[in-house]
Scaffold this motif. Structure first.
Motif, PDB file in Angstrom:
ATOM      1  N   PRO A   1       0.691  -1.118  -0.232  1.00 20.52           N
ATOM      2  CA  PRO A   1       0.126   0.075  -0.065  1.00 20.52           C
ATOM      3  C   PRO A   1       1.095   1.530  -0.073  1.00 20.52           C
ATOM      4  O   PRO A   1       1.087   1.814   1.007  1.00 20.52           O
ATOM      5  CB  PRO A   1      -0.679  -0.241   0.937  1.00 20.52           C
ATOM      6  N   ALA A   2       1.776   1.019  -1.011  1.00 21.68           N
ATOM      7  CA  ALA A   2       2.660   2.778  -0.967  1.00 21.68           C
ATOM      8  C   ALA A   2       2.169   2.602  -2.577  1.00 21.68           C
ATOM      9  O   ALA A   2       2.793   2.068  -3.606  1.00 21.68           O
ATOM     10  CB  ALA A   2       3.956   2.322  -0.783  1.00 21.68           C
ATOM     11  N   ARG A   3       2.428   4.416  -2.557  1.00 23.64           N
ATOM     12  CA  ARG A   3       1.985   5.068  -4.161  1.00 23.64           C
ATOM     13  C   ARG A   3       3.869   5.316  -4.551  1.00 23.64           C
ATOM     14  O   ARG A   3       3.516   5.849  -5.774  1.00 23.64           O
ATOM     15  CB  ARG A   3       1.241   5.689  -4.145  1.00 23.64           C
ATOM     16  N   THR A   4       4.241   5.921  -3.135  1.00 22.73           N
ATOM     17  CA  THR A   4       5.662   6.798  -3.733  1.00 22.73           C
ATOM     18  C   THR A   4       6.554   6.019  -2.751  1.00 22.73           C
ATOM     19  O   THR A   4       6.276   5.187  -2.043  1.00 22.73           O
ATOM     20  CB  THR A   4       5.095   8.357  -3.739  1.00 22.73           C
TER      21      THR A   4
ATOM     22  N   ILE B   1       4.465  -5.364 -11.833  1.00 19.55           N
ATOM     23  CA  ILE B   1       4.160  -4.872 -10.584  1.00 19.55           C
ATOM     24  C   ILE B   1       3.790  -3.031 -10.580  1.00 19.55           C
ATOM     25  O   ILE B   1       4.219  -2.471 -11.732  1.00 19.55           O
ATOM     26  CB  ILE B   1       5.917  -5.151 -10.061  1.00 19.55           C
ATOM     27  N   ARG B   2       4.732  -2.326  -9.655  1.00 17.81           N
ATOM     28  CA  ARG B   2       4.492  -0.511  -9.279  1.00 17.81           C
ATOM     29  C   ARG B   2       6.101  -0.620  -9.363  1.00 17.81           C
ATOM     30  O   ARG B   2       6.704  -0.832  -8.625  1.00 17.81           O
ATOM     31  CB  ARG B   2       3.403  -0.477  -8.496  1.00 17.81           C
ATOM     32  N   ALA B   3       6.344   0.684 -10.095  1.00 20.78           N
ATOM     33  CA  ALA B   3       7.626   1.506  -9.776  1.00 20.78           C
ATOM     34  C   ALA B   3       7.008   2.681  -9.452  1.00 20.78           C
ATOM     35  O   ALA B   3       6.282   3.390  -9.226  1.00 20.78           O
ATOM     36  CB  ALA B   3       7.997   2.077 -11.410  1.00 20.78           C
ATOM     37  N   LEU B   4       8.443   3.063  -7.985  1.00 22.08           N
ATOM     38  CA  LEU B   4       8.059   4.031  -7.761  1.00 22.08           C
ATOM     39  C   LEU B   4       9.316   5.330  -7.517  1.00 22.08           C
ATOM     40  O   LEU B   4       8.881   5.472  -7.687  1.00 22.08           O
ATOM     41  CB  LEU B   4       8.502   3.502  -5.556  1.00 22.08           C
TER      42      LEU B   4
ATOM     43  N   GLU C   1      14.986  12.617  -6.057  1.00 18.05           N
ATOM     44  CA  GLU C   1      13.922  13.357  -6.226  1.00 18.05           C
ATOM     45  C   GLU C   1      12.560  13.224  -5.545  1.00 18.05           C
ATOM     46  O   GLU C   1      12.035  14.120  -4.709  1.00 18.05           O
ATOM     47  CB  GLU C   1      12.672  13.748  -7.475  1.00 18.05           C
ATOM     48  N   SER C   2      13.252  12.071  -4.384  1.00 18.78           N
ATOM     49  CA  SER C   2      11.923  11.125  -3.292  1.00 18.78           C
ATOM     50  C   SER C   2      12.396  11.712  -2.247  1.00 18.78           C
ATOM     51  O   SER C   2      12.032  11.180  -1.182  1.00 18.78           O
ATOM     52  CB  SER C   2      11.582   9.884  -3.744  1.00 18.78           C
ATOM     53  N   GLY C   3      13.384  12.291  -1.932  1.00 16.55           N
ATOM     54  CA  GLY C   3      14.005  12.653  -0.630  1.00 16.55           C
ATOM     55  C   GLY C   3      15.062  11.825  -0.040  1.00 16.55           C
ATOM     56  O   GLY C   3      15.564  12.307   0.878  1.00 16.55           O
ATOM     57  N   LEU C   4      16.005  11.324  -1.413  1.00 20.88           N
ATOM     58  CA  LEU C   4      17.209  10.523  -0.787  1.00 20.88           C
ATOM     59  C   LEU C   4      18.263  11.328  -1.421  1.00 20.88           C
ATOM     60  O   LEU C   4      18.236  11.074  -2.712  1.00 20.88           O
ATOM     61  CB  LEU C   4      16.931   9.054  -0.907  1.00 20.88           C
ATOM     62  N   PRO C   5      18.704  12.484  -0.632  1.00 19.89           N
ATOM     63  CA  PRO C   5      19.522  13.704  -1.866  1.00 19.89           C
ATOM     64  C   PRO C   5      21.130  12.280  -2.146  1.00 19.89           C
ATOM     65  O   PRO C   5      21.524  11.898  -1.117  1.00 19.89           O
ATOM     66  CB  PRO C   5      19.679  14.647  -1.336  1.00 19.89           C
ATOM     67  N   GLY C   6      21.582  12.704  -3.568  1.00 26.20           N
ATOM     68  CA  GLY C   6      22.531  11.907  -3.878  1.00 26.20           C
ATOM     69  C   GLY C   6      22.523  10.374  -3.848  1.00 26.20           C
ATOM     70  O   GLY C   6      23.928   9.858  -4.504  1.00 26.20           O
TER      71      GLY C   6
END
Length: 320
Positions: free
Chosen positions: A134-137, A215-218, A237-242
């Motif tokens: 249950p995660a879309r991001t 499958i789902r790509a995040l 972009e998703s909160g893990l810089p670098g």
């Protein structure tokens, strides 16, 4: 007069023989050894290049899968094969860059035991989850994993997937279970079935399943968004810089292979990578062609060995 003609003829034949190779290479079947299972990205790439080499030379090219032990079985086999150019490793980032830092002792030296031939292809990876997660991001997955320590399992069909996953876990501050596989196809099957919840396959393996809704790509692991999945953000972009990772594939012969044979194999393989059928194949599996000279591949491999050593240490992975 006759003696002079004979001398001239002899001199001409000697000059001609000096200008031509004693034996054309290849003059018998070749073997491409693949360290992954049939159907993997390494395998399909090997078969594409093998088809070109076979058509170009008239010699058959046997593609032999020797999967297992994180690619060590196949890589050791080629390292210890005759240095005559007839046995070629279709290696990858795992076998020729990551393994030296994943194991305390390897039965081969990723640098010294091989004669680099040519790069083959490069691709980004995808952070993919089972459809029931249950995660879309990425942020939503991190929140789930933090709320349920060690509940979610990630698979690895090779070093690239494992390091990508461990790096993600370390940067996101989450704890997950690691399930190793002999190859990406097996891990992808279990991801679809829900036996594991997370996997970082190469783009070429994942793309058909993502487009088919299996499958789902995040996120993607590249520094910029992929033209193949333009709506999927990067991990950066998703909160893990670098965060950035990729996979690559290359061809190697055993160390000590004669320079003229290395040159002949380089021309055949690099031409195969650049050929129209191969370019179309690369486009179809979301991979970029990566032809190189032998010297370019040697420098690239050495740089990658050092880069993966730093990444594996940063991810907290202890050598086995």
């Amino acid at each position: 007069m006759m003696n002079k003609l004979l001398l001239r003829a002899s001199a001409f034949l000697l000059a001609l023989s000096a200008a031509l190779p004693a034996t054309a290479f290849p003059d018998r079947p070749l073997r491409f050894v693949v360290p992954n299972t049939a159907g993997s990205a390494t395998d399909t790439l090997a078969r594409t290049i093998a088809a070109y080499v076979q058509q170009k030379t008239g010699q058959s090219v046997v593609v032999e899968n020797k999967a297992g032990a994180n690619g060590i079985i196949a890589t050791e086999f080629v390292a210890k094969s005759a240095a005559d150019g007839y046995t070629v490793l279709i290696g990858n980032v795992t076998t020729n860059a990551a393994n030296p830092s994943l194991y305390k002792k390897l039965p081969y030296d990723a640098d010294k035991d091989f004669a680099p031939l040519s790069g083959l292809g490069r691709a980004s990876q995808v952070m993919a989850v089972n459809n029931d997660v249950p995660a879309r991001t990425v942020a939503e997955f991190i929140a789930l994993a933090k709320a349920n320590p060690s509940k979610y399992a990630f698979g690895s069909g090779g070093a690239s997937a494992r390091v990508a996953s461990e790096t993600f876990a370390q940067m996101a501050g989450v704890k997950m279970l690691h399930v190793p596989y002999k190859g990406n196809p097996l891990a992808l099957n279990d991801l679809m079935a829900g036996q594991i919840q997370l996997f970082f396959p190469d783009m070429s393996s994942a793309l058909p399943l993502i487009r088919g809704g299996k499958i789902r790509a995040l996120a993607v692991t590249s520094g910029t968004r992929s033209s193949y999945l333009p709506d999927v953000p990067t991990l950066n972009e998703s909160g893990l810089p670098g965060y950035e990772a990729s996979v690559w594939f290359a061809a190697y012969a055993p160390a000590g292979t004669p320079a003229d044979v290395v040159g002949a194999l380089n021309r055949l393989i690099a031409e195969g990578v650049r050929s129209e059928p191969s370019v179309a194949f690369f486009r179809g599996i979301a991979m970029e062609p990566f032809p190189t000279t032998p010297d370019e591949l040697r420098r690239f491999t050495r740089k990658e060995i050092d880069s993966w050593a730093r990444a594996i240490k940063a991810a907290g992975i202890q050598p086995e």
